[in-house]
Design an enzyme around this catalytic site. Structure first.
Site, PDB file in Angstrom:
ATOM      1  N   LYS A 192       0.858  -1.184   0.000  1.00 59.12           N
ATOM      2  CA  LYS A 192       0.000   0.000   0.000  1.00 59.12           C
ATOM      3  C   LYS A 192       0.891   1.231   0.000  1.00 59.12           C
ATOM      4  O   LYS A 192       1.704   1.427   0.901  1.00 59.12           O
ATOM      5  CB  LYS A 192      -0.903  -0.009   1.232  1.00 59.12           C
ATOM      6  N   ARG A 214       1.115  10.249   6.084  1.00 58.18           N
ATOM      7  CA  ARG A 214       1.264   8.816   6.339  1.00 58.18           C
ATOM      8  C   ARG A 214       2.583   8.258   5.780  1.00 58.18           C
ATOM      9  O   ARG A 214       2.729   7.060   5.588  1.00 58.18           O
ATOM     10  CB  ARG A 214       0.096   8.061   5.692  1.00 58.18           C
ATOM     11  N   LYS A 245      -2.232  -1.517  -3.889  1.00 60.79           N
ATOM     12  CA  LYS A 245      -3.050  -0.300  -3.849  1.00 60.79           C
ATOM     13  C   LYS A 245      -2.180   0.938  -3.897  1.00 60.79           C
ATOM     14  O   LYS A 245      -1.170   0.970  -3.191  1.00 60.79           O
ATOM     15  CB  LYS A 245      -3.841  -0.348  -2.546  1.00 60.79           C
ATOM     16  N   SER A 271     -10.194   5.711  -4.660  1.00 58.99           N
ATOM     17  CA  SER A 271     -11.133   6.820  -4.798  1.00 58.99           C
ATOM     18  C   SER A 271     -10.689   7.870  -5.813  1.00 58.99           C
ATOM     19  O   SER A 271     -11.509   8.388  -6.572  1.00 58.99           O
ATOM     20  CB  SER A 271     -11.348   7.470  -3.435  1.00 58.99           C
TER      21      SER A 271
HETATM   22  C1  PBG Z   1      -7.516   3.290   5.520  1.00 59.30           C
HETATM   23  C2  PBG Z   1      -7.731   3.229   4.073  1.00 59.30           C
HETATM   24  C3  PBG Z   1      -7.554   4.218   3.077  1.00 59.30           C
HETATM   25  C4  PBG Z   1      -8.045   3.681   1.892  1.00 59.30           C
HETATM   26  C5  PBG Z   1      -8.478   2.393   2.175  1.00 59.30           C
HETATM   27  N1  PBG Z   1      -8.265   2.127   3.513  1.00 59.30           N
HETATM   28  C6  PBG Z   1      -7.072   5.607   3.183  1.00 59.30           C
HETATM   29  C7  PBG Z   1      -5.716   5.933   3.581  1.00 59.30           C
HETATM   30  O1  PBG Z   1      -4.838   5.087   3.716  1.00 59.30           O
HETATM   31  O2  PBG Z   1      -5.518   7.117   3.799  1.00 59.30           O
HETATM   32  C8  PBG Z   1      -8.115   4.386   0.555  1.00 59.30           C
HETATM   33  C9  PBG Z   1      -9.146   3.878  -0.397  1.00 59.30           C
HETATM   34  C10 PBG Z   1      -9.475   4.802  -1.510  1.00 59.30           C
HETATM   35  O3  PBG Z   1      -8.832   5.841  -1.734  1.00 59.30           O
HETATM   36  O4  PBG Z   1     -10.432   4.480  -2.234  1.00 59.30           O
HETATM   37  N2  PBG Z   1      -6.234   3.344   5.973  1.00 59.30           N
END
Ligand code: PBG
Length: 322
Positions: A192, A214, A245, A271
């Site tokens: 991720k 983050r 991701k 998203s």
């Molecule tokens: C939670 C999480 C996130 C997403 C999925 N789980 C956001 C992040 O890490 O800030 C993002 C999913 C998306 O953008 O559709 N940690």
């Protein structure tokens, strides 16, 4: 005598016959947001067509999706109250725990995945425990493990840790095993990346960090080899499924992960990827259906077995229409 690659493209049935990647209804995982802070379904402004639901409204919505052919949903919760220990993440009557129970009761055959993270539940919006300006790794693990265990106890089929703390898969696996949930599956967000493409999600999940970013836990966009090490470690800690991701900007990672490990591999079409196409389509600049079908095909070609996408429901209609 000439090789003519166009021969195989000369009619729709021939193209169909030699098509290498195919999309199936079962490939799509539908993300859903459930909130305790609202009294009725509320649209997410940056994600047209996506809503936050109350627990009561989410259940019929998911049932309708299941009837239309959706096999699996991924739940994100927005609690009524956030605090410094993310207590609502693992509360027995927390928003996710209540939703999972209701869903498994109404639709036992629908596969329920839960996002395991603390950011929506922490007052500061970080995915782990915050001490002055640092996110503590090992102190976060028991909270994540408790959260996953409470989801499993509510009936979740698959828990999906997305926090990116080191060692969380092992911590979650032993908590699940000790709690009698040997068969609860772990889908690890193993690779991720720290991404600007999560912007709209943070509005949907109300999870933007109040201070800092983050970067100390999510991966650096520049690192492909490190992604392989992250995946390898999660497999060693007994992850059953792997997720990469974001999706489109990281197709190379998806390909390398699938080639190397041959695990059941999912990709998250996040998203920001959704918002971009929606915005262009709203302006008449892109054909939404064509662009999305091509995007989903690219994920399959790059090795995805499963695709988490906000278009999951529409995909079923588009696939059926042919
Ligand atoms: C939670 C999480 C996130 C997403 C999925 N789980 C956001 C992040 O890490 O800030 C993002 C999913 C998306 O953008 O559709 N940690």
């Amino acid at each position: 005598m000439k090789n003519r690659p166009r021969r195989l493209r000369s009619s729709a049935p021939l193209r169909d016959l030699v098509r290498e990647s195919t999309l199936h209804a079962k490939d799509f995982i539908l993300p859903l947001f459930v909130s305790e802070k609202i009294t009725a379904k509320t649209p997410v402004a940056s994600m047209p067509g996506v809503f936050q639901f109350t627990v009561e409204e989410l259940v019929p919505h998911a049932l309708e999706a299941a009837e239309a052919g959706i096999r699996s949903v991924l739940l994100f919760g927005i609690p009524g109250e956030k605090n410094e220990t993310a207590a609502q993440a693992y509360a027995e009557k927390g928003v996710i725990q209540r939703t999972v129970r209701a869903l498994k009761k109404e639709a036992p055959g629908l596969i329920v995945l839960t996002d395991v993270c603390l950011c929506e539940y922490m007052s500061h919006g970080h995915c782990g425990v915050l001490a002055s300006d640092r996110i503590l790794n090992d102190e976060s693990l028991p909270l994540l493990a408790k959260t996953a265990l409470s989801h499993a106890a509510a009936g979740a089929d698959i828990v999906a840790p997305s926090d990116m703390m080191d060692g969380r898969v092992a911590a979650i696996r032993s908590a699940l095993d000790d709690g009698g949930f040997q068969n609860t599956v772990i889908m690890s967000y193993a690779a991720k990346f720290c991404s600007a493409f999560y912007g709209p999600f943070r509005e949907a999940a109300e999870s933007a960090p109040a201070i800092g970013d983050r970067r100390s836990y999510q991966m650096d966009a520049a690192n492909g080899r490190e992604a392989l090490r992250e995946v390898e470690q999660d497999i060693r800690e007994a992850a059953d499924m792997i997720l990469v991701k974001p999706g489109l900007p990281y197709l190379d990672i998806l390909w390398r992960v699938k080639e190397r490990f041959q695990m059941p591999t999912a990709v998250y079409n996040v998203s920001g990827e959704y918002a971009m196409i929606k915005a262009a389509a709203a302006n008449g600049w892109l054909n939404e259906r064509e662009t999305v079908l091509e995007t989903m095909t690219a994920f399959k070609r790059a090795g995805a077995d499963l695709i988490v996408t906000y278009w999951a429901r529409e995909m079923l209609d588009w696939l059926r229409a042919g």
